[in-house]
Design a protein around this motif. Structure first.
Motif, PDB file in Angstrom:
ATOM      1  N   GLU A  30       0.855  -1.183   0.000  1.00 13.42           N
ATOM      2  CA  GLU A  30       0.000   0.000   0.000  1.00 13.42           C
ATOM      3  C   GLU A  30       0.894   1.237   0.000  1.00 13.42           C
ATOM      4  N   PRO A  31       1.333   1.684  -1.174  1.00 13.02           N
ATOM      5  CA  PRO A  31       2.299   2.793  -1.249  1.00 13.02           C
ATOM      6  C   PRO A  31       1.826   4.065  -0.560  1.00 13.02           C
ATOM      7  N   ALA A  32       0.505   4.299  -0.499  1.00 13.57           N
ATOM      8  CA  ALA A  32      -0.001   5.532   0.110  1.00 13.57           C
ATOM      9  C   ALA A  32       0.381   5.640   1.577  1.00 13.57           C
ATOM     10  N   ARG A  33       0.778   4.530   2.182  1.00 11.70           N
ATOM     11  CA  ARG A  33       1.208   4.591   3.585  1.00 11.70           C
ATOM     12  C   ARG A  33       2.410   5.519   3.756  1.00 11.70           C
ATOM     13  N   LEU A  34       3.238   5.625   2.721  1.00  5.52           N
ATOM     14  CA  LEU A  34       4.404   6.502   2.813  1.00  5.52           C
ATOM     15  C   LEU A  34       3.969   7.943   3.043  1.00  5.52           C
ATOM     16  N   ILE A  35       2.914   8.380   2.346  1.00  9.32           N
ATOM     17  CA  ILE A  35       2.403   9.731   2.547  1.00  9.32           C
ATOM     18  C   ILE A  35       1.795   9.861   3.933  1.00  9.32           C
ATOM     19  N   ARG A  36       1.090   8.820   4.388  1.00 12.06           N
ATOM     20  CA  ARG A  36       0.492   8.878   5.718  1.00 12.06           C
ATOM     21  C   ARG A  36       1.554   8.954   6.802  1.00 12.06           C
ATOM     22  N   PHE A  37       2.669   8.235   6.610  1.00 12.64           N
ATOM     23  CA  PHE A  37       3.768   8.339   7.570  1.00 12.64           C
ATOM     24  C   PHE A  37       4.297   9.772   7.630  1.00 12.64           C
ATOM     25  N   ALA A 203      -6.859  19.665 -11.337  1.00 15.11           N
ATOM     26  CA  ALA A 203      -6.693  18.251 -11.662  1.00 15.11           C
ATOM     27  C   ALA A 203      -5.209  17.898 -11.767  1.00 15.11           C
ATOM     28  N   VAL A 204      -4.854  16.739 -11.216  1.00 16.09           N
ATOM     29  CA  VAL A 204      -3.480  16.252 -11.264  1.00 16.09           C
ATOM     30  C   VAL A 204      -3.492  14.822 -11.798  1.00 16.09           C
ATOM     31  N   GLY A 205      -2.767  14.609 -12.900  1.00 17.73           N
ATOM     32  CA  GLY A 205      -2.692  13.265 -13.461  1.00 17.73           C
ATOM     33  C   GLY A 205      -1.317  12.868 -13.920  1.00 17.73           C
ATOM     34  N   ASP A 206      -0.375  13.827 -13.903  1.00 19.17           N
ATOM     35  CA  ASP A 206       0.994  13.537 -14.301  1.00 19.17           C
ATOM     36  C   ASP A 206       1.900  14.619 -13.714  1.00 19.17           C
ATOM     37  N   GLU A 207       3.184  14.544 -13.996  1.00 23.47           N
ATOM     38  CA  GLU A 207       4.135  15.497 -13.415  1.00 23.47           C
ATOM     39  C   GLU A 207       3.888  16.939 -13.863  1.00 23.47           C
ATOM     40  N   PRO A 208       3.636  17.211 -15.151  1.00 19.56           N
ATOM     41  CA  PRO A 208       3.363  18.611 -15.534  1.00 19.56           C
ATOM     42  C   PRO A 208       2.121  19.187 -14.856  1.00 19.56           C
ATOM     43  N   SER A 209       1.065  18.398 -14.726  1.00 19.82           N
ATOM     44  CA  SER A 209      -0.141  18.919 -14.072  1.00 19.82           C
ATOM     45  C   SER A 209       0.077  19.106 -12.579  1.00 19.82           C
ATOM     46  N   LEU A 210       0.928  18.283 -11.963  1.00 19.97           N
ATOM     47  CA  LEU A 210       1.271  18.497 -10.558  1.00 19.97           C
ATOM     48  C   LEU A 210       2.020  19.814 -10.389  1.00 19.97           C
ATOM     49  N   GLU A 211       2.945  20.091 -11.288  1.00 21.82           N
ATOM     50  CA  GLU A 211       3.688  21.348 -11.229  1.00 21.82           C
ATOM     51  C   GLU A 211       2.752  22.535 -11.447  1.00 21.82           C
ATOM     52  N   HIS A 212       1.805  22.398 -12.361  1.00 21.56           N
ATOM     53  CA  HIS A 212       0.827  23.467 -12.606  1.00 21.56           C
ATOM     54  C   HIS A 212      -0.023  23.707 -11.360  1.00 21.56           C
ATOM     55  N   TYR A 213      -0.450  22.646 -10.729  1.00 17.26           N
ATOM     56  CA  TYR A 213      -1.276  22.723  -9.515  1.00 17.26           C
ATOM     57  C   TYR A 213      -0.544  23.475  -8.411  1.00 17.26           C
ATOM     58  N   LEU A 214       0.696  23.093  -8.145  1.00 15.75           N
ATOM     59  CA  LEU A 214       1.468  23.757  -7.095  1.00 15.75           C
ATOM     60  C   LEU A 214       1.746  25.211  -7.462  1.00 15.75           C
ATOM     61  N   PRO A 228       9.545  14.444  -3.033  1.00  8.64           N
ATOM     62  CA  PRO A 228      10.588  13.661  -3.680  1.00  8.64           C
ATOM     63  C   PRO A 228      10.041  12.337  -4.204  1.00  8.64           C
ATOM     64  N   TRP A 229      10.785  11.711  -5.102  1.00 16.07           N
ATOM     65  CA  TRP A 229      10.410  10.375  -5.546  1.00 16.07           C
ATOM     66  C   TRP A 229      10.569   9.407  -4.371  1.00 16.07           C
ATOM     67  N   PRO A 230       9.645   8.464  -4.158  1.00  9.58           N
ATOM     68  CA  PRO A 230       8.464   8.157  -4.973  1.00  9.58           C
ATOM     69  C   PRO A 230       7.190   8.832  -4.481  1.00  9.58           C
ATOM     70  N   VAL A 231       7.317   9.781  -3.521  1.00  8.88           N
ATOM     71  CA  VAL A 231       6.120  10.421  -2.984  1.00  8.88           C
ATOM     72  C   VAL A 231       5.339  11.122  -4.086  1.00  8.88           C
ATOM     73  N   ASP A 232       6.050  11.768  -5.024  1.00  6.05           N
ATOM     74  CA  ASP A 232       5.347  12.472  -6.093  1.00  6.05           C
ATOM     75  C   ASP A 232       4.504  11.512  -6.930  1.00  6.05           C
ATOM     76  N   ARG A 233       5.060  10.331  -7.246  1.00  7.13           N
ATOM     77  CA  ARG A 233       4.319   9.357  -8.041  1.00  7.13           C
ATOM     78  C   ARG A 233       3.100   8.831  -7.279  1.00  7.13           C
ATOM     79  N   ILE A 234       3.286   8.595  -5.985  1.00  2.00           N
ATOM     80  CA  ILE A 234       2.176   8.105  -5.163  1.00  2.00           C
ATOM     81  C   ILE A 234       1.071   9.153  -5.113  1.00  2.00           C
ATOM     82  N   TYR A 235       1.455  10.421  -4.894  1.00  2.00           N
ATOM     83  CA  TYR A 235       0.474  11.495  -4.819  1.00  2.00           C
ATOM     84  C   TYR A 235      -0.270  11.653  -6.143  1.00  2.00           C
ATOM     85  N   ILE A 236       0.460  11.601  -7.252  1.00  2.00           N
ATOM     86  CA  ILE A 236      -0.178  11.709  -8.568  1.00  2.00           C
ATOM     87  C   ILE A 236      -1.183  10.584  -8.747  1.00  2.00           C
ATOM     88  N   GLY A 237      -0.819   9.373  -8.335  1.00  2.00           N
ATOM     89  CA  GLY A 237      -1.737   8.244  -8.454  1.00  2.00           C
ATOM     90  C   GLY A 237      -2.993   8.441  -7.633  1.00  2.00           C
TER      91      GLY A 237
END
Length: 333
Positions: A30-37, A203-214, A228-237
């Motif tokens: 469950e990769p999302a646990r990393l964000i919860r930690f 909306a966030v679905g990839d790295e460019p849209s995440l950068e636009h959002y922030l 940082p990686w892999p948090v960015d990938r988990i958040y995008i997912g």
């Protein structure tokens, strides 16, 4: 090395390795646990505890602090669209010890509900009016009358909910703070035009849209969260999976017949009020503060410079000072 010390060292290394392996398996499962930690670390750094409660069938998860003098005000903080209780932690850290704090994930968001296209099943309403009803019950349950003043702070969408709550449930709210609050007309900007066109600018679905959002949220790059990686990938997912939920909420608060309900409710807000914006807000233009102020002559307006939509993170010291002023103004010394 003595045999006993060698055995002790081997035991420590084995336990450490086992814990690391267990964490790795858990994160793989469950990769999302990393964000919860990471969120848990932020909460502990802010000196907050965590709890949950069910009210009228709605589950709330919230951070809180009871570290305050007897009779101190209770400050309730409502996050914005696509946000969560964690957005308030920098401000909570500055207010803890002076006031009692309640920092919830709003129903449907964060830990207070599953984010999906079905949104807890068909027909569930997460608009301003429905959420205000839930917030009033939350305050009633956790900050009953007579235990000190109740101060309701809301940011962006949460500001719109706070305005409707304060107007419709004055018995539950003694003072209100609206930070970059949604729910009124403001000078046209790219964000508002895209919302009216039926899009989700967040909306966030990839790295460019995440950068636009922030980039939309933050003017001060130093306050932007580090992903940082892999948090960015988990958040995008996670954000990609919640796209249907986000769109349904935005349709309700941005384009339905209650899109401007907070502004229409402002004239009924008699409580002492704080209006706080940043001049460079690219989401809810600072002209919205003037519109709210026209309906609330009792409001204290604060306009900050050098920050964007996330004043509570970009200028938390200044926001804390304004909240202190809101609470202490008019109280006997």
């Amino acid at each position: 090395m003595a045999p006993r010390r060698r055995r002790l060292l081997a035991t420590v290394l084995f336990v450490s390795g086992a814990v690391t392996l267990a964490m790795g398996v858990a994160l793989w499962d469950e990769p999302a646990r990393l964000i919860r930690f990471a969120y848990q670390g932020q909460r502990l750094a802010a000196g907050l505890d965590r709890a949950s409660i069910e009210i009228d069938g709605t589950r709330w998860v919230y951070a809180y602090s009871d570290d305050a003098p007897a009779g101190a005000a209770t400050v309730v903080m409502l996050h914005g669209f696509t946000g969560s209780k964690e957005n308030w932690y920098p401000l909570a850290r500055r207010l803890r010890g002076r006031y009692r704090l309640l920092v919830p994930d709003l129903p449907g968001w964060g830990e207070s509900g599953e984010k999906s296209g079905s949104v807890h099943g068909a027909g569930v309403d997460y608009g301003y009016r429905a959420q205000a009803q839930r917030v009033a019950r939350f305050i009633q349950a956790l900050a009953p009358a007579g235990a000190g003043e109740r101060v309701l702070l809301g940011h962006s969408m949460g500001g719109g909910i706070a305005a409707v709550t304060a107007a419709g449930h004055p018995g539950q709210v003694d003072r209100v703070g609206l930070l970059a609050a949604a729910g009124v007309y403001f000078e046209a900007n790219g964000f508002g035009e895209r919302v009216l066109a039926g899009e989700n600018p967040f909306a966030v679905g990839d790295e460019p849209s995440l950068e636009h959002y922030l980039g939309l949220l933050f003017e001060d790059d130093g306050a932007r969260p580090w992903l940082p990686w892999p948090v960015d990938r988990i958040y995008i997912g996670e954000r990609r999976a919640s796209a249907g939920f986000e769109q349904s909420v935005l349709d309700r608060i941005g384009r339905s017949d209650e899109a401007f309900l907070p502004g229409a409710s402002a004239a009924q807000i008699d409580q002492p009020t704080l209006l706080l914006w940043c001049r460079q807000d690219a989401v809810i233009d600072a002209s919205a503060m003037e519109i709210y102020a026209r309906e609330m002559p009792q409001a204290q307006a604060v306009l900050l410079d050098g920050c964007g939509h996330m004043s509570l993170m970009e200028r938390s010291d200044r926001v804390a000072a304004a909240v202190n002023e809101l609470i202490e103004r008019g109280r006997p010394r």
